[in-house]
Design an enzyme around this catalytic site. Structure first.
Site, PDB file in Angstrom:
ATOM      1  N   GLU A  53       0.430  -0.914   0.496  1.00  0.00           N
ATOM      2  CA  GLU A  53       0.049  -0.341  -0.142  1.00  0.00           C
ATOM      3  C   GLU A  53       1.158   1.816  -0.424  1.00  0.00           C
ATOM      4  OE1 GLU A  53      -0.610  -2.271   2.394  1.00  0.00           O
ATOM      5  OE2 GLU A  53      -1.813  -2.689   2.221  1.00  0.00           O
ATOM      6  N   PHE A 115     -12.381  -7.407  13.370  1.00  0.00           N
ATOM      7  CA  PHE A 115     -11.027  -8.191  12.412  1.00  0.00           C
ATOM      8  C   PHE A 115     -10.623  -6.957  11.247  1.00  0.00           C
ATOM      9  CE2 PHE A 115      -9.220 -10.061   8.389  1.00  0.00           C
ATOM     10  CZ  PHE A 115      -7.922 -10.025   8.902  1.00  0.00           C
ATOM     11  N   GLN A 116      -8.801  -6.515  11.242  1.00  0.00           N
ATOM     12  CA  GLN A 116      -8.502  -5.257  10.427  1.00  0.00           C
ATOM     13  C   GLN A 116      -9.133  -4.023  10.824  1.00  0.00           C
ATOM     14  OE1 GLN A 116      -8.377  -6.906   6.022  1.00  0.00           O
ATOM     15  NE2 GLN A 116      -6.166  -7.720   7.046  1.00  0.00           N
ATOM     16  N   LYS A 165     -17.407  -0.886   5.316  1.00  0.00           N
ATOM     17  CA  LYS A 165     -18.125  -1.746   4.446  1.00  0.00           C
ATOM     18  C   LYS A 165     -19.985  -2.157   3.935  1.00  0.00           C
ATOM     19  CE  LYS A 165     -17.152  -6.474   3.068  1.00  0.00           C
ATOM     20  NZ  LYS A 165     -16.627  -7.347   3.632  1.00  0.00           N
ATOM     21  N   MET A 487      24.252   8.986   3.484  1.00  0.00           N
ATOM     22  CA  MET A 487      24.178  10.463   4.021  1.00  0.00           C
ATOM     23  C   MET A 487      24.636   9.471   5.668  1.00  0.00           C
ATOM     24  SD  MET A 487      23.780  13.772   3.503  1.00  0.00           S
ATOM     25  CE  MET A 487      22.972  13.557   2.420  1.00  0.00           C
TER      26      MET A 487
END
Lengths: 585, 185
Positions: A53, A115-116, A165, A487
Site C-alpha cells: 500500500e 478484524f482489520q 464496508k 548520508m
C-alpha cells in the site's frame, strides 16, 4: 442520471471518482474495501494494482507531482491504512494534492476491535489536510467532492475518506452535489487567493528599492503554476533567483539569473546570496530549517516579502516585513503589474549591478565540483549523474529517493522545465523513488522517467518494479550503489569521529538479478568506460523497465554542506575550494 | 488578522488568553482541536465545549497558555482545521465570563454555619449535606471562584471540580471588532 437512480454506496463512490475526472488510481483490495472493487470492473478508471500500500501512496504522489492533479489511492482497512500513513505524511509535508480512500469495518463493528479494524481517521488526523469517516451511503458523493475540493485548493494536501464496508453495500439515491452545496457544507474553508493590494504595492516598492535582492522560490510556485509569472518578475528586475529542493525546475537552471538550490546542501552561491541579501522575496517557500540553517543568523540584513497561500506560514519562522497571503501566481502577476506602473510613473530603480556582479563572482569561484576518480578506482556518483543528465532531454522527469543521491541529483541535474523533478522533501522518505517514478510515468506515458535511487532506498520499495512490469509502465532506475546508508555514513564520518554504526549495506543483493526477476532489464556498471554505453542502452529500451546499478565510490561526500544547527555563514565547501573561502565574505 | 492582546489582566505569571472557537458540530472535531494543540506543543489551560443556539455548530472556549507560543500562530493553525468556522479572541476586559465550580468541603459542628455564611455571601448553593461535609456549587467569574475556593481551603476541601470558563463578548461594538471570519488553506 435520473434523480431517482438507486446505487450502492460502492457504485456511488466509483461514479463520484469518475465525475472528479479520475483516470488512474493506485491501490490494493482487501476485506472491507471489497465492495468498491466490484463496480471498478466496469469503470473507465484505470486501476494500478500495487504490491504494497505504501507504493500506492507514493505512486499517487508521483502522479500528482507531474500533473498537478490529485493522485488517488484506494486500499482497505487496518494494516493497509497504516501502510498509507507514510505517503500521507509525505504528501502533507510537501503539499501534494492526494485523495486516499480507505475501507473500514462495518459501522456496527466500529469500536469493537474487529478484524482489520483501526482508528484510521484518528491515526491520520495529523498527517492529512482533512479526513472524514463517512457513516451513510448517501453522504459518499459529498464526501468525495469535498475531498477533491480540499485537496486541490488553498495549500494543497492529502485528504482521506474512510468508508465502512456496510455503507459501501447499502443502497442510496444518487445525487451529485453542486459547487454551491460543497461550499455551503464547508463554511470554515475559504482560502484566500488574491493578495492584499496595499501589500502588493509595498512589495513592489521594496523590490524597486532593494540593492541586493534575491527571489527565494519554494514549492508553492509550482503548486500555483506560477513559473511563468515568476520568470517575468525576475527578468523585469534582473533579480537573482534561488530554487529550493521543492522548487527545482520552477525557474530554468540554464537561465543566467538562476543560482541553484540554497540550503544544507545548496550551492555556495545560493546560500551566500541569501545571507548577504538586503531583500528576500520568498514565493511559496516556508523558511524550512534545511534552508535557513541557524535561524538567528539567517539572512540577517534582509527585509522579507513573504508570499504564501497559507496564513500560518507568515511569521512562523521569520517575521515578514511584507506578508502577502494569496495564490503565488495571482500575487506575482499583481506585483509585476505594480512594478511596471511604478516604473512608468518614474519611480527610480536602485542600481543592482554591483550586487549582480558580486553574485556572479561567487558563481565563478565556487562552481559545483568533485574529484574525478583515479584510474582503476571506483566510479564517482556525480560523474554518473552528469552523464545521465547529458543524455537526457529537458522533458525527462527525474525522480529521487532520499539521501546523498537525492542531493547530487538536485545539484548536478539541469532542470529547465517545471514539473520534471519529483522528490520527497519535507518528510525525507527513503524508498520514495521507485513507486513515485511509476506514478509519474503512469501520468505521463510519453515522458522518459529516470529514478535516481540509493541502494538503501531501493531495497525499501523495489518490489513495485513488478507492478511496473505487469502494468507496462516502463521506468528507468539508476541505483548509485555505494553499499552504505551514504548520508548517515557521511554524518558519522564528519560528526561522529568516523565511528560507523549500522550503516554498512555491503551485504546487498545482486541488483541485476533482482531486476531480471522482476521482469526488468538489469545492467551493472563498474567503471567509467562502461557508463555511456549503459546509459545509451537503458535509454534505448522502451518495452521494459531498466535498472542500472552503478557501483560507486563508498566514501564520496556531498558538498557544500551546512552542518545541522550551524549558520549558513559557515558552509563547508568542497575541500578544493576551502582556500578561496574569503571570496564569500 | 486577530490582534494579540498584550494587556494581561492577570499579570505576567498567568499568560492566558481566551479563544472562542466556533466549529461545525461534527464527530471528531474536539479531537482535531485538542490534537492540534498536542501536536504543535501548545498548552491548553482550560477548555469547555457545547453546542450553540444553532445545533449545526459548537462553541469551544479555550483558555490558552501562551507563555511558549505566540497566540497568532495558534490562531492561524486552528483556522487551518476545515471544521473551524470562526475564531474570536476575547479580550477579558470586554468579555463576560462565567465558570461553574462544585466543591465538597469539610463542615462539621460549629464550622458548618461559617461555611453556609460564605455560601450566602457568594450566592452559592448547597447541593448535598453529609454528616461532616457539604457539597456546594457556585458560578461566576473565574476570579470569584478563585476567591471562594481560597476561603473554603481553610476548612479543608475534600474534592472540587471546575468546568473551565465559557465566555461571550460584551454587547458593545468594540468587542465585536476583533471577531475574525474563518479562512483556511
Amino acid at each position: 442520471m435520473s434523480a431517482k437512480e438507486i446505487l450502492t454506496g460502492a457504485e456511488a463512490l466509483i461514479r463520484s471518482l469518475e465525475l472528479e475526472n479520475v483516470e488512474t488510481m493506485f491501490g490494493l483490495p482487501g476485506g472491507c474495501i471489497l465492495p468498491a472493487y466490484d463496480p471498478l470492473l466496469k469503470s473507465s478508471i484505470r486501476h494500478i494494482l500495487v504490491r504494497h500500500e505504501q507504493g500506492a501512496g507514493h505512486m499517487a504522489q508521483g502522479y500528482a507531482h507531474v500533473t498537478g492533479r490529485p493522485g488517488v489511492a484506494m486500499v482497505t482497512s487496518g494494516p493497509a491504512a497504516t501502510n498509507m500513513v507514510t505517503p500521507l505524511c509525505d504528501a502533507f509535508m510537501d503539499s501534494i494534492p492526494m485523495v486516499c480512500i480507505t475501507g473500514q469495518v462495518s459501522t456496527t463493528a466500529i469500536g469493537t476491535d474487529a478484524f482489520q479494524e483501526c482508528d484510521t481517521v484518528g491515526i491520520t488526523r495529523s498527517v492529512t489536510k482533512h479526513n472524514e469517516l463517512v457513516m451513510r451511503a448517501e453522504d459518499i458523493p459529498m464526501a468525495i467532492r469535498q475531498a477533491f475540493h480540499i485537496a486541490t485548493t488553498g495549500r494543497p494536501g492529502p485528504v482521506l475518506v474512510d468508508l465502512p464496508k456496510d455503507i459501501l453495500q447499502n443502497k442510496m439515491e444518487w445525487n451529485w452535489p453542486t459547487d454551491e452545496e460543497v461550499l455551503e457544507a464547508l463554511p470554515g474553508y475559504r482560502p484566500t487567493t488574491k493578495g492584499h493590494s496595499r501589500m502588493i504595492r509595498e512589495a513592489a516598492k521594496l523590490l524597486l528599492a532593494a540593492e541586493q535582492p534575491v527571489l527565494y522560490l519554494g514549492g508553492g510556485v509550482l503548486k500555483a503554476r506560477a513559473a511563468e509569472a515568476v520568470r517575468e518578475l525576475a527578468e523585469l528586475l534582473q533579480i537573482p533567483v534561488v530554487t529550493t529542493l521543492m522548487a527545482r525546475g520552477a525557474f530554468p537552471d540554464d537561465h543566467e539569473l538562476c543560482y541553484g538550490m540554497p540550503g544544507m546542501h545548496g550551492t555556495a552561491t545560493a546560500i551566500t546570496a541569501m545571507q548577504k541579501a538586503d531583500l528576500l522575496c520568498a514565493l511559496g517557500a516556508r523558511f524550512d530549517d534545511r534552508v535557513t540553517g541557524k535561524v538567528a543568523t539567517f539572512a540577517p540584513d534582509a527585509k522579507i516579502i513573504h508570499v504564501d497561500i497559507d496564513p500560518a506560514e507568515q511569521g512562523k519562522v521569520r517575521k515578514p516585513d511584507v506578508p502577502i497571503v494569496g495564490d503565488c501566481r495571482l500575487v506575482v502577476e499583481e506585483i509585476v503589474k505594480a512594478v511596471k506602473e511604478m516604473l512608468a510613473d518614474g519611480v527610480e530603480r536602485a542600481d543592482i549591478t554591483p550586487w549582480r556582479s558580486r553574485v556572479n563572482g561567487w558563481r565563478e569561484q565556487f562552481p559545483l565540483t568533485y574529484d574525478q576518480s583515479e584510474p582503476g578506482a571506483r566510479l564517482k556518483p556525480q560523474y554518473c549523474l552528469e552523464r545521465l543528465r547529458d543524455a537526457a532531454t529537458d522533458d525527462t522527469i527525474l525522480v529521487a529517493g532520499v539521501g546523498q543521491h537525492q542531493m547530487w541529483s538536485s545539484l548536478f541535474w539541469k532542470f529547465n522545465k517545471p514539473y520534471t523533478w519529483v522528490n520527497s522533501g519535507g518528510l525525507g522518505t527513503m524508498g520514495f523513488a521507485v513507486p513515485a517514478a511509476i506514478g509519474a510515468k503512469a501520468a505521463k506515458p510519453e515522458a522518459t522517467v529516470w529514478a535516481i535511487d540509493g541502494d538503501g532506498c531501493f531495497q525499501m520499495t523495489a518490489q513495485e518494479l513488478v507492478t511496473a512490469t505487469t502494468e507496462g509502465i516502463h521506468v528507468k532506475i539508476a541505483i548509485l550503489n555505494n553499499t552504505y546508508l551514504g548520508m548517515v555514513r557521511q554524518w558519522q564520518e564528519m560528526f561522529y569521529g568516523e565511528r560507523y554504526s549500522e550503516v554498512d549495506l555491503s551485504g546487498c543483493p545482486d541488483f541485476v538479478k533482482w531486476a531480471e526477476a522482476m521482469g526488468c532489464v538489469g545492467i551493472r556498471v563498474e567503471s567509467p568506460e562502461e557508463v555511456d554505453a549503459a546509459i545509451a542502452k537503458a535509454n534505448s529500451i522502451n518495452d521494459r523497465s531498466v535498472v542500472v546499478e552503478f557501483r560507486v565510490e563508498e566514501f564520496e561526500k556531498v558538498f557544500p554542506m551546512v552542518p545541522a544547527g550551524a549558520s549558513n555563514d559557515d558552509v563547508l565547501l568542497h575541500p578544493s575550494q576551502e582556500s578561496r573561502r574569503e571570496f564569500l565574505k | 488578522m486577530t490582534t494579540i492582546n498584550t494587556n494581561n489582566p492577570y499579570g505576567d505569571s498567568r499568560r492566558h488568553h481566551i479563544l472562542s472557537v466556533l466549529v461545525q458540530n461534527r464527530p471528531g472535531v474536539l479531537a482535531r482541536v485538542s490534537g492540534l494543540f498536542a501536536r504543535r506543543g501548545y498548552n491548553i489551560y482550560s477548555l469547555a465545549v457545547a453546542p450553540t443556539e444553532d445545533a449545526d455548530y459548537s462553541r469551544i472556549t479555550i483558555v490558552v497558555d501562551i507563555s511558549a507560543t505566540p497566540l497568532e500562530q495558534i490562531v492561524k493553525q486552528l483556522f487551518k482545521l476545515i471544521d473551524v468556522v470562526r475564531i474570536t479572541e476575547l479580550d477579558p476586559r470586554k468579555t463576560v465570563e462565567r465558570e461553574l465550580m462544585m466543591v465538597t468541603v469539610k463542615a462539621d459542628g460549629d464550622l458548618r454555619s461559617q461555611v453556609t455564611e460564605l455560601v450566602a455571601i457568594f450566592e452559592a448553593k448547597v447541593l448535598a449535606v453529609g454528616t461532616d461535609v457539604l457539597t456546594i456549587s457556585v458560578d461566576g467569574t473565574p476570579q470569584k471562584l478563585d476567591d471562594f475556593e481560597e476561603l473554603l481551603r481553610e476548612y479543608g476541601i475534600v474534592e472540587s471540580q471546575r468546568t473551565g470558563r465559557v465566555a461571550l463578548p460584551r454587547l458593545d461594538r468594540e468587542a465585536r471588532k476583533s471577531a475574525t471570519k474563518g479562512k483556511a488553506s
